[in-house]
Design a protein around this motif. Structure first.
Motif, PDB file in Angstrom:
ATOM      1  N   ARG A  28      12.959  15.001  -3.433  1.00 14.06           N
ATOM      2  CA  ARG A  28      12.742  13.996  -4.488  1.00 14.06           C
ATOM      3  C   ARG A  28      12.673  12.597  -3.898  1.00 14.06           C
ATOM      4  O   ARG A  28      11.842  11.776  -4.307  1.00 14.06           O
ATOM      5  CB  ARG A  28      13.862  14.068  -5.524  1.00 14.06           C
ATOM      6  N   SER A  29      13.538  12.309  -2.929  1.00 14.07           N
ATOM      7  CA  SER A  29      13.534  10.983  -2.303  1.00 14.07           C
ATOM      8  C   SER A  29      12.234  10.739  -1.544  1.00 14.07           C
ATOM      9  O   SER A  29      11.661   9.644  -1.615  1.00 14.07           O
ATOM     10  CB  SER A  29      14.713  10.847  -1.344  1.00 14.07           C
ATOM     11  N   ARG A  30      11.764  11.762  -0.847  1.00 11.01           N
ATOM     12  CA  ARG A  30      10.508  11.620  -0.107  1.00 11.01           C
ATOM     13  C   ARG A  30       9.335  11.412  -1.064  1.00 11.01           C
ATOM     14  O   ARG A  30       8.468  10.555  -0.830  1.00 11.01           O
ATOM     15  CB  ARG A  30      10.275  12.868   0.753  1.00 11.01           C
ATOM     16  N   ALA A  31       9.326  12.166  -2.168  1.00 12.82           N
ATOM     17  CA  ALA A  31       8.254  12.025  -3.150  1.00 12.82           C
ATOM     18  C   ALA A  31       8.285  10.625  -3.777  1.00 12.82           C
ATOM     19  O   ALA A  31       7.238  10.002  -3.980  1.00 12.82           O
ATOM     20  CB  ALA A  31       8.368  13.104  -4.222  1.00 12.82           C
ATOM     21  N   ALA A  32       9.476  10.115  -4.056  1.00 10.22           N
ATOM     22  CA  ALA A  32       9.596   8.769  -4.630  1.00 10.22           C
ATOM     23  C   ALA A  32       9.111   7.714  -3.637  1.00 10.22           C
ATOM     24  O   ALA A  32       8.421   6.756  -4.017  1.00 10.22           O
ATOM     25  CB  ALA A  32      11.036   8.502  -5.027  1.00 10.22           C
ATOM     26  N   ALA A  33       9.454   7.877  -2.374  1.00 12.43           N
ATOM     27  CA  ALA A  33       8.999   6.926  -1.356  1.00 12.43           C
ATOM     28  C   ALA A  33       7.477   6.964  -1.220  1.00 12.43           C
ATOM     29  O   ALA A  33       6.833   5.911  -1.076  1.00 12.43           O
ATOM     30  CB  ALA A  33       9.663   7.240  -0.015  1.00 12.43           C
ATOM     31  N   ASP A  34       6.891   8.152  -1.276  1.00 17.09           N
ATOM     32  CA  ASP A  34       5.430   8.268  -1.202  1.00 17.09           C
ATOM     33  C   ASP A  34       4.768   7.594  -2.400  1.00 17.09           C
ATOM     34  O   ASP A  34       3.758   6.901  -2.249  1.00 17.09           O
ATOM     35  CB  ASP A  34       5.007   9.736  -1.142  1.00 17.09           C
ATOM     36  N   ARG A  35       5.319   7.796  -3.597  1.00 13.67           N
ATOM     37  CA  ARG A  35       4.749   7.157  -4.784  1.00 13.67           C
ATOM     38  C   ARG A  35       4.839   5.644  -4.686  1.00 13.67           C
ATOM     39  O   ARG A  35       3.899   4.926  -5.043  1.00 13.67           O
ATOM     40  CB  ARG A  35       5.472   7.629  -6.052  1.00 13.67           C
ATOM     41  N   THR A  36       5.966   5.137  -4.168  1.00 15.84           N
ATOM     42  CA  THR A  36       6.134   3.692  -4.026  1.00 15.84           C
ATOM     43  C   THR A  36       5.131   3.130  -3.021  1.00 15.84           C
ATOM     44  O   THR A  36       4.506   2.089  -3.268  1.00 15.84           O
ATOM     45  CB  THR A  36       7.572   3.370  -3.578  1.00 15.84           C
ATOM     46  N   LEU A  37       4.962   3.803  -1.904  1.00 17.94           N
ATOM     47  CA  LEU A  37       4.002   3.356  -0.897  1.00 17.94           C
ATOM     48  C   LEU A  37       2.589   3.336  -1.467  1.00 17.94           C
ATOM     49  O   LEU A  37       1.839   2.371  -1.273  1.00 17.94           O
ATOM     50  CB  LEU A  37       4.066   4.254   0.333  1.00 17.94           C
ATOM     51  N   MET A  38       2.221   4.388  -2.193  1.00 18.86           N
ATOM     52  CA  MET A  38       0.875   4.424  -2.776  1.00 18.86           C
ATOM     53  C   MET A  38       0.684   3.323  -3.812  1.00 18.86           C
ATOM     54  O   MET A  38      -0.400   2.744  -3.924  1.00 18.86           O
ATOM     55  CB  MET A  38       0.600   5.803  -3.389  1.00 18.86           C
ATOM     56  N   ALA A  39       1.734   2.985  -4.551  1.00 20.60           N
ATOM     57  CA  ALA A  39       1.638   1.893  -5.523  1.00 20.60           C
ATOM     58  C   ALA A  39       1.421   0.557  -4.812  1.00 20.60           C
ATOM     59  O   ALA A  39       0.612  -0.265  -5.257  1.00 20.60           O
ATOM     60  CB  ALA A  39       2.899   1.845  -6.381  1.00 20.60           C
ATOM     61  N   TRP A  40       2.129   0.333  -3.714  1.00 12.77           N
ATOM     62  CA  TRP A  40       1.940  -0.895  -2.949  1.00 12.77           C
ATOM     63  C   TRP A  40       0.520  -0.974  -2.383  1.00 12.77           C
ATOM     64  O   TRP A  40      -0.111  -2.040  -2.404  1.00 12.77           O
ATOM     65  CB  TRP A  40       2.945  -0.975  -1.799  1.00 12.77           C
ATOM     66  N   ILE A  41       0.011   0.122  -1.865  1.00  5.38           N
ATOM     67  CA  ILE A  41      -1.348   0.144  -1.316  1.00  5.38           C
ATOM     68  C   ILE A  41      -2.359  -0.118  -2.415  1.00  5.38           C
ATOM     69  O   ILE A  41      -3.300  -0.904  -2.248  1.00  5.38           O
ATOM     70  CB  ILE A  41      -1.614   1.483  -0.603  1.00  5.38           C
ATOM     71  N   ARG A  42      -2.184   0.523  -3.571  1.00  6.77           N
ATOM     72  CA  ARG A  42      -3.101   0.331  -4.692  1.00  6.77           C
ATOM     73  C   ARG A  42      -3.100  -1.133  -5.151  1.00  6.77           C
ATOM     74  O   ARG A  42      -4.152  -1.726  -5.385  1.00  6.77           O
ATOM     75  CB  ARG A  42      -2.680   1.246  -5.848  1.00  6.77           C
ATOM     76  N   THR A  43      -1.921  -1.740  -5.217  1.00  5.65           N
ATOM     77  CA  THR A  43      -1.823  -3.138  -5.630  1.00  5.65           C
ATOM     78  C   THR A  43      -2.494  -4.052  -4.600  1.00  5.65           C
ATOM     79  O   THR A  43      -3.219  -4.988  -4.962  1.00  5.65           O
ATOM     80  CB  THR A  43      -0.344  -3.526  -5.809  1.00  5.65           C
ATOM     81  N   SER A  44      -2.255  -3.774  -3.328  1.00  8.72           N
ATOM     82  CA  SER A  44      -2.858  -4.595  -2.269  1.00  8.72           C
ATOM     83  C   SER A  44      -4.376  -4.524  -2.306  1.00  8.72           C
ATOM     84  O   SER A  44      -5.061  -5.550  -2.196  1.00  8.72           O
ATOM     85  CB  SER A  44      -2.367  -4.131  -0.900  1.00  8.72           C
ATOM     86  N   LEU A  45      -4.911  -3.322  -2.474  1.00  7.31           N
ATOM     87  CA  LEU A  45      -6.367  -3.177  -2.535  1.00  7.31           C
ATOM     88  C   LEU A  45      -6.953  -3.884  -3.762  1.00  7.31           C
ATOM     89  O   LEU A  45      -8.032  -4.482  -3.684  1.00  7.31           O
ATOM     90  CB  LEU A  45      -6.755  -1.697  -2.542  1.00  7.31           C
TER      91      LEU A  45
END
Length: 73
Positions: free
Chosen positions: A30-47
């Motif tokens: 669950r922690s790994r999945a949450a970290a992946d979702r957070t990273l993807m959100a940051w990338i999406r926002t940056s793009l």
């Protein structure tokens, strides 16, 4: 036809250590999945911000050109 004997024993319950190990593995997942979702959100926002950064000057130029063309004619 022969009948199978009925198992009258209760099923063995997992020990607390086994349950804790399962919970720990699930918590890691669950922690790994949450970290992946957070990273993807940051990338999406940056793009998105990069896209807006390239798009805004084009829109401003278009508005300025349209406004100036009305003043000249």
């Amino acid at each position: 036809m022969s009948q199978q004997p009925v198992n009258s024993e209760t099923p063995k319950q997992p020990s607390n250590n086994e349950l804790a190990a399962d919970r720990t593995e699930l918590a890691k997942y669950r922690s790994r999945a949450a970290a992946d979702r957070t990273l993807m959100a940051w990338i999406r926002t940056s793009l998105s911000l990069i896209g807006f950064g390239f798009g805004i000057p084009t829109i401003v130029r278009t508005i300025e050109n349209t406004h100036l063309s009305h003043l000249i004619s």
